[in-house]
Design a protein around this motif. Structure first.
Motif, PDB file in Angstrom:
ATOM      1  N   LEU A 672       0.910  -1.107   0.051  1.00 40.54           N
ATOM      2  CA  LEU A 672       0.018  -0.055   0.062  1.00 40.54           C
ATOM      3  C   LEU A 672       1.029   1.155   0.077  1.00 40.54           C
ATOM      4  O   LEU A 672       2.079   1.378   0.428  1.00 40.54           O
ATOM      5  N   THR A 673       0.325   2.292  -0.381  1.00 38.15           N
ATOM      6  CA  THR A 673       1.217   3.505  -0.654  1.00 38.15           C
ATOM      7  C   THR A 673       1.081   4.126   0.937  1.00 38.15           C
ATOM      8  O   THR A 673       0.516   3.528   1.803  1.00 38.15           O
ATOM      9  N   VAL A 674       1.811   5.307   1.000  1.00 38.08           N
ATOM     10  CA  VAL A 674       1.806   5.772   2.538  1.00 38.08           C
ATOM     11  C   VAL A 674       0.512   6.382   2.879  1.00 38.08           C
ATOM     12  O   VAL A 674      -0.057   6.229   3.841  1.00 38.08           O
ATOM     13  N   GLU A 675      -0.106   7.296   1.870  1.00 39.96           N
ATOM     14  CA  GLU A 675      -1.361   7.754   2.200  1.00 39.96           C
ATOM     15  C   GLU A 675      -2.373   6.597   2.588  1.00 39.96           C
ATOM     16  O   GLU A 675      -3.331   6.770   3.545  1.00 39.96           O
ATOM     17  N   GLU A 676      -2.463   5.476   1.731  1.00 35.07           N
ATOM     18  CA  GLU A 676      -3.368   4.553   1.894  1.00 35.07           C
ATOM     19  C   GLU A 676      -3.515   3.868   3.441  1.00 35.07           C
ATOM     20  O   GLU A 676      -4.110   3.441   3.950  1.00 35.07           O
ATOM     21  N   ASN A 677      -2.136   3.544   3.897  1.00 33.12           N
ATOM     22  CA  ASN A 677      -1.852   2.911   5.252  1.00 33.12           C
ATOM     23  C   ASN A 677      -2.363   3.941   6.151  1.00 33.12           C
ATOM     24  O   ASN A 677      -3.020   3.665   7.053  1.00 33.12           O
ATOM     25  N   VAL A 699      -5.315  13.289   8.496  1.00 26.78           N
ATOM     26  CA  VAL A 699      -4.274  12.520   7.553  1.00 26.78           C
ATOM     27  C   VAL A 699      -3.303  13.684   7.056  1.00 26.78           C
ATOM     28  O   VAL A 699      -2.072  13.478   7.159  1.00 26.78           O
ATOM     29  N   GLU A 700      -3.676  14.587   6.583  1.00 32.59           N
ATOM     30  CA  GLU A 700      -2.887  15.612   5.951  1.00 32.59           C
ATOM     31  C   GLU A 700      -2.131  16.325   7.206  1.00 32.59           C
ATOM     32  O   GLU A 700      -0.796  16.560   6.733  1.00 32.59           O
ATOM     33  N   ARG A 701      -2.324  16.414   8.026  1.00 31.92           N
ATOM     34  CA  ARG A 701      -1.776  17.186   9.144  1.00 31.92           C
ATOM     35  C   ARG A 701      -0.418  16.039   9.650  1.00 31.92           C
ATOM     36  O   ARG A 701       0.728  16.605   9.848  1.00 31.92           O
ATOM     37  N   VAL A 702      -0.800  14.813   9.628  1.00 29.99           N
ATOM     38  CA  VAL A 702       0.068  13.992   9.924  1.00 29.99           C
ATOM     39  C   VAL A 702       1.246  13.821   8.810  1.00 29.99           C
ATOM     40  O   VAL A 702       2.424  13.753   8.977  1.00 29.99           O
ATOM     41  N   ILE A 703       0.772  13.771   7.462  1.00 27.65           N
ATOM     42  CA  ILE A 703       1.731  13.653   6.422  1.00 27.65           C
ATOM     43  C   ILE A 703       2.796  14.969   6.593  1.00 27.65           C
ATOM     44  O   ILE A 703       3.892  14.849   6.249  1.00 27.65           O
ATOM     45  N   GLU A 704       2.004  16.050   6.862  1.00 32.29           N
ATOM     46  CA  GLU A 704       2.784  17.269   6.631  1.00 32.29           C
ATOM     47  C   GLU A 704       3.769  17.462   7.789  1.00 32.29           C
ATOM     48  O   GLU A 704       4.964  17.752   7.740  1.00 32.29           O
ATOM     49  N   GLY A 710       6.314  14.269  -0.065  1.00 31.33           N
ATOM     50  CA  GLY A 710       7.005  13.697  -1.307  1.00 31.33           C
ATOM     51  C   GLY A 710       6.773  12.237  -1.675  1.00 31.33           C
ATOM     52  O   GLY A 710       6.857  11.848  -2.722  1.00 31.33           O
ATOM     53  N   VAL A 711       6.300  11.394  -0.714  1.00 30.14           N
ATOM     54  CA  VAL A 711       6.439   9.972  -1.025  1.00 30.14           C
ATOM     55  C   VAL A 711       4.967   9.526  -0.399  1.00 30.14           C
ATOM     56  O   VAL A 711       4.592   8.204  -0.172  1.00 30.14           O
ATOM     57  N   ARG A 712       3.951  10.483  -0.625  1.00 31.47           N
ATOM     58  CA  ARG A 712       2.750  10.084  -0.160  1.00 31.47           C
ATOM     59  C   ARG A 712       2.028   8.960  -1.095  1.00 31.47           C
ATOM     60  O   ARG A 712       1.093   8.181  -0.806  1.00 31.47           O
ATOM     61  N   ASP A 713       2.318   9.085  -2.139  1.00 35.36           N
ATOM     62  CA  ASP A 713       1.724   8.099  -3.415  1.00 35.36           C
ATOM     63  C   ASP A 713       2.777   7.079  -3.621  1.00 35.36           C
ATOM     64  O   ASP A 713       2.621   6.163  -4.679  1.00 35.36           O
ATOM     65  N   ILE A 724       9.901   2.900  -0.062  1.00 30.97           N
ATOM     66  CA  ILE A 724      10.520   4.074   0.270  1.00 30.97           C
ATOM     67  C   ILE A 724      11.687   3.456   1.376  1.00 30.97           C
ATOM     68  O   ILE A 724      11.946   2.409   1.658  1.00 30.97           O
ATOM     69  N   SER A 725      12.313   4.853   1.542  1.00 31.91           N
ATOM     70  CA  SER A 725      13.601   4.423   2.464  1.00 31.91           C
ATOM     71  C   SER A 725      13.118   3.837   4.012  1.00 31.91           C
ATOM     72  O   SER A 725      12.138   3.997   4.361  1.00 31.91           O
TER      73      SER A 725
END
Length: 1129
Positions: A672-677, A699-704, A710-713, A724-725
């Motif tokens: 799964l992608t980062v955002e999907e998880n 979700v957007e707050r945590v990603i930011e 840059g790796v959300r998808d 991802i790394s």
């Protein structure tokens, strides 16, 4: 039968009903005569009774009441007399009819006696053949119940199947020929007892594996073995003996007139009677093969020493392995049991066919073909199926990618709009500030100019006196309002000015402004998240809130949680907080159950909400054990002491919906992608009534905050497939717990493997969580000084699970300095403390490493374990002594009022006040996630289908059915192959055990997880039988239909998939694979044979290969003419 009645033939006028009635004609004649005499006597008695009544009536002259009654009775008797008279007339008519029937029967009997003088009369043979056939047709009813009981699983309608197997009504030529040959066919036919004696050998499962030798019986035994007991021969009964074909109990004495068996019949070894061969069988008279000494086409040989003995007809009704020559051979059809015709080109004839079948289009049928070659249809089905699957996987992938692109565009547009709005507000603030400064400066300049002019005018009238400093410092007087009002009405502000003022005043409005429409787009109220439905609205709301939080963050920089609360109270600003969780523990001791070893001892302290606590210590000090005990995840250990949640003795599991636990290993779905998880965890673990816009905002707050834009998808990746790394993966692991907005967040080494910048970014994100009241506790290994200063509290653990320090980070150096342990210059304090506890650095001031936990206990007034009292004596003798301990009486009293409770004995009930989505909604979320995972495993699915194609092709070619075994071995190998391949593939469905355990511990539904997996695997359950049969069926051409094969394989795949689920859930991956290989092979071997023991028979009943093989054989037998006889196999 017929011979016992005194005739052997009849003319054309003799019908079947007369022949049947003729058997008991003598008895019927006697019964009719006695019946007539009985009726005549009853008639005479009735007449005499009536005469007596009439005479008695005339003799009476006096009338009375009694006489009137008698007269009424006489009237009734007269009516009865009339009725009796009518009955007598009818009976007399019936008697006359019976006499006429007797006369006709006598006349027919005389004609049959005349025809008996000429047994070869051509008119008599068909009549007797029809009569014999009627007896055989009636005989099938005798076996109806026995066959239903023994073979009910194989036969739908026993009566119809029996009638179809022995329906010789269209062609009785073999009966005519046999009657001409033997003259006494009815006396040679087997009755029900003999047939039951023979066919019971097939119903007995043990006898089918060996050569069928019948038990000794009345006619064939050790003392009496005549020529009629030999295979292919039969005998007759005595001339005056009758044979009841329906007699299922007694065998007749049949030992006379030994003759070869007729064509169309078979005579088994050990019986002296004949049985008709069913339709679909080929039973000609055998011919002697001088080379082998056998009777072709059968396998029996002539008995030695008997010169006059010749070959007869068929000798046994055998199974496919022992007596397959009884059936009409493949590639030929037998319209009768004595005639065989080779199948012509364009037609095919399976074994036991009574008529050829035309081949369908695009199939190939050569001369003497057993089956039609359907290779073209197989390739067409493979092409269509492959085309559909390719389109499905490609289109579904494109649909997902297109959807993600649209979402990304909408998200970027919303983010850009929010940034522009924030920048516009910032610029307007700067312009406003500059305008205020310029206005103030201009005001000062005007005031100075005005003051100079005034001084000049005054100087011309007065003396020029110098200005004092006080006068120069006096500010100019503001202009009065009356002056302005005298000049007329003030000019109204412009639309742009109003719009800018509205933006300044309405800081909560995240929509911004548009220069094209001016002040018409200004919203006076803030946006409600529940009213947002479109994607663009939701993203605008989310990014607008994020920009607002960034602005607030600049104001609250370097503030504590209490400082923010106080600022919010002063400014009347709404600050989002979460339900607080405070964890207090006293004398917490953890002991292994088996080894009785202490992992932690006498740990006392408190974890406060809104603070970030760091747990440090040397290796083996019990840091992870401590966090596991706090989170309630420790197993195989005994916990003693007391743990209080918000001051109450509650189980930590009661708050599991608002507790986040980040394990040391990165347990993340790699496909799964980062955002999907992150989005999946937010959907399943946030409150069910939370609007979608707020979930997107979280979700957007945590990603930011974690720097994952840059790796959300991008796919997270696995060991086999790079993603991802490692540092990004670690942050995703932490973000999966942050998106559920926990009140208690426990992290086990979240900074391990991260560089300093990533660690700083992670700590900043955690501090933002702490500002909302989250209680954060983490294990940290050798943090940098910058990270060290970002913690609020520090827990230092010594070896043995003892606490050396638990308090604020700001006071740790002061505490150890009082003990004589100072941090050298240019040395990181946590590194120095850990080295000291490890024993690598000796503490100064006469303090030993073993004394540090005891000194902390004495410093806080905690109870010291008895086995550590010696250290207390050493400390007392020390010159420095112990630092002054604070007053702990109040806290000690508070602890003493509560009873010590074991953590495992507390009842768990939900106290989190959060209603998460139910099973149905979680099932929808799980189904969407599993569907994406399956689409991304398209290459692996394609490999499974390719293996099935190859297996179907190999088995279809190598086990090509030859008409004698129903394709039994081909189906057996197919059952094993399909079971192995489908089980191994189904193991992957539950290969994410670690992810499942993490989700289950967090409160997600296990039922929704299982149902989503099972629902998705239904696609493979439907497709895999088609893939296998597309090669196997059209290369093997079995006797059953494609639909029958598909249904059986469908049930088989569904069954083995469920078994694989059990293995995947209960065993480790390696053991599960071993079981998946072992079980189908062993069960197939058990199903292929009949065990003698009771346990073996019981196990064989529950073998799914046995069920599948029975279904395949029954499906093949149902399409054959001799279906009921095939079921004996």
């Amino acid at each position: 039968m017929v011979a016992a009645w005194g005739f052997d033939s009849n003319d054309d006028e003799v019908d079947e009903a007369a022949l049947i009635a003729l058997r008991d004609s003598d008895l019927e004649e006697e019964d009719d005569a006695s019946e007539v005499e009985r009726l005549d006597s009853s008639n005479n008695d009735l007449k005499s009774e009536v005469l007596k009544l009439t005479h008695s009536e005339k003799g009476k002259n006096t009338k009375s009441k009694e006489q009137e009654k008698i007269e009424l009775e006489l009237v009734k008797y007269k009516d009865k007399w009339n009725n009796a008279t009518k009955m007598v007339n009818k009976l007399s008519q019936e008697v006359s009819k019976l006499k006429l029937d007797l006369e006709r029967a006598n006349s027919k009997q005389s004609t049959t006696k005349q025809s008996n003088a000429n047994p070869n009369s051509p008119t008599a043979v068909p009549v007797l053949a029809s009569f014999i056939y009627s007896q055989l047709a009636n005989l099938t009813k005798v076996f109806h119940d026995d066959i239903t009981k023994a073979l009910g699983f194989c036969i739908d309608n026993v009566g119809d199947e029996l009638f179809e197997a022995f329906n010789f009504g269209k062609n009785l030529e073999f009966l005519n020929n046999c009657f001409k040959e033997t003259k006494d066919v009815t006396q040679r036919l087997c009755n029900a007892a003999e047939m039951k004696f023979y066919f019971s050998s097939f119903l007995d499962t043990k006898s089918t594996k060996k050569t069928q030798v019948l038990r000794p019986n009345r006619n064939c035994n050790l003392t009496s073995w005549i020529d009629g007991c030999e295979p292919g021969w039969s005998c007759s009964v005595g001339p005056n003996q009758k044979v009841d074909l329906k007699n299922a109990k007694d065998m007749p004495d049949r030992t006379r007139d030994n003759q070869p068996c007729c064509e169309g019949f078979f005579c088994p070894r050990g019986l002296t009677c004949m049985m008709p061969c069913p339709l679909g069988a080929y039973c000609p008279r055998g011919t002697l093969n001088k080379t082998t000494g056998g009777c072709d086409p059968y396998s029996y040989q002539l008995p030695p020493g008997k010169v006059n003995h010749t070959c007869g007809a068929a000798d046994l009704w055998g199974s496919e392995l022992s007596g397959g020559e009884l059936f009409c051979s493949p590639g030929s059809y037998c319209p009768t049991t004595t005639r065989k015709v080779i199948c012509s080109e364009g037609n095919y004839c399976r074994k036991g066919s009574t008529a050829p079948k035309a081949c369908i289009r695009l199939s190939t049928c050569h001369k003497q073909s057993e089956s039609q070659k359907l290779h073209v249809y197989g390739f067409i089905l493979i092409g269509v199926l492959g085309f559909i699957l390719i389109i499905f996987y490609n289109c579904s992938g494109r649909v997902i990618n297109t959807k993600y692109q649209r979402v990304a565009k909408s998200r970027e547009a919303a983010a850009r709009h929010a940034r522009e709005t924030a920048q516009a507000k910032q610029r307007w603030g700067l312009v406003k500030d500059n305008a205020k400064k310029r206005a103030f400066g201009l005001q000062q300049q005007l005031s100075r100019t005005f003051s100079k002019k005034t001084s000049v005018k005054q100087g011309s009238r007065t003396f020029n006196l110098p200005k004092t400093n006080d006068e120069a410092s006096i500010p100019p007087k503001a202009p009065s309002s009356s002056a302005g009002s005298s000049k007329g009405k003030k000019k109204e502000p412009s639309d742009l000015t109003k719009m800018l003022h509205s933006i300044e005043n309405e800081t909560d409005n995240m929509e911004g402004f548009h220069m094209q429409i001016g002040d018409k787009n200004i919203k006076k109220q803030s946006v409600n998240a529940k009213q947002l439905h479109t994607r663009s609205q939701i993203f605008k709301y989310a990014y607008g809130q994020l920009e607002k939080e960034k602005a607030m963050e600049q104001k609250t920089k370097n503030m504590t949680f209490s400082g923010i609360i106080s600022m919010a109270a002063e400014e009347d600003t709404e600050i989002k907080t979460r339900p607080p969780i405070e964890i207090a523990f006293k004398d917490l001791t953890i002991t292994l159950k088996k080894k009785h070893k202490h992992l932690m001892r006498s740990v006392t302290g408190k974890l406060m909400p809104g603070r970030v606590s760091a747990v440090m210590g040397p290796s083996g000090a019990g840091k992870t054990t401590f966090l596991s005990a706090v989170a309630g995840k420790i197993t195989q250990c005994t916990l003693s002491g007391m743990v209080l949640i918000n001051g109450r003795a509650e189980s930590i599991h009661s708050y599991k919906k608002i507790i986040g636990f980040v394990a040391q290993d990165d347990i993340v779905h790699g496909d799964l992608t980062v955002e999907e998880n992150l989005r999946f965890n937010a959907r399943c673990r946030l409150a069910a009534d939370l609007p979608k816009a707020d979930k997107v905002l979280v979700v957007e707050r945590v990603i930011e905050s974690l720097g994952l834009q840059g790796v959300r998808d991008s796919l997270v990746g696995t060991v086999e497939k790079r993603g991802i790394s490692g540092g990004q993966r670690k942050r995703v692991n932490v973000g999966m717990e942050m998106v559920m907005e926990p009140s208690l967040l426990i992290l086990d080494e979240p900074t391990s493997g991260l560089d300093s910048s990533s660690s700083n970014l992670l700590l900043k994100a955690l501090r933002r969580e702490a500002l909302e009241g989250v209680n954060i506790c983490m294990v940290v290994h050798q943090p940098s000084y910058t990270l060290y200063k970002m913690f609020d509290d520090l827990v230092l653990l010594a070896k043995g699970g003892l606490v050396a320090y638990h308090g604020p980070v700001k006071k740790v150096e002061e505490y150890f300095a009082n003990l004589g342990i100072t941090v050298p210059d240019r040395v990181n304090p946590p590194d120095h403390f850990i080295d000291t506890l490890e024993g690598m650095v000796k503490p100064g001031g006469g303090v030993t490493v073993e004394q540090l936990p005891v000194r902390w206990m004495l410093h806080n007034g905690y109870a010291v374990p008895p086995d550590m009292m010696e250290l207390c004596d050493q400390i007392a003798m020390s010159s420095k002594g112990v630092a002054s301990a604070p007053d702990q009486s109040s806290s000690a009293d508070a602890w003493s009022k509560r009873d010590s409770l074991s953590h495992s004995l507390l009842k768990s009930h939900d106290l989190s006040n959060r209603q998460t989505p139910g099973v149905y909604r979680q099932y929808r979320y799980y189904l969407g996630r599993v569907g994406k995972q399956r689409l991304r495993e398209a290459q692996m699915q394609g490999a499974d289908y390719l293996i099935l194609l190859v297996a179907g092709a190999c088995l279809g070619i190598l086990s090509n059915q030859k008409g004698d075994t129903f394709g039994y071995y081909g189906y057996l190998y197919s059952v094993i192959a399909v079971s192995l391949l489908c089980k191994i593939a189904a193991l992957r469905s539950f290969g994410d055990k670690l992810e499942y355990w993490r989700e289950r511990e967090s409160g997600m539904s296990s039922l929704a997880y299982f149902l989503s997996k099972d629902t998705t695997d239904h696609f493979n359950t439907l497709i895999k039988p088609l893939v296998f049969l597309s090669m196997f069926y059209f290369l093997n051409s079995p006797g059953s239909s494609f639909l029958d094969n598909y249904l059986v394989f469908l049930c088989l795949v569904y069954c083995v998939t469920g078994i694989a689920y059990v293995f995947a859930i209960c065993f480790a991956p390696g053991q599960a694979q071993l079981w998946c290989v072992l079980v189908p092979v062993v069960l197939s071997l058990i199903a292929n044979q009949e065990p003698d023991g009771t346990v073996g028979k019981y196990i064989a009943k529950f073998c799914y290969p046995r069920w599948a093989m029975e279904a395949f054989v029954v499906a093949s037998a149902q399409r054959l003419v001799v279906h009921i006889l095939r079921c004996f196999l």
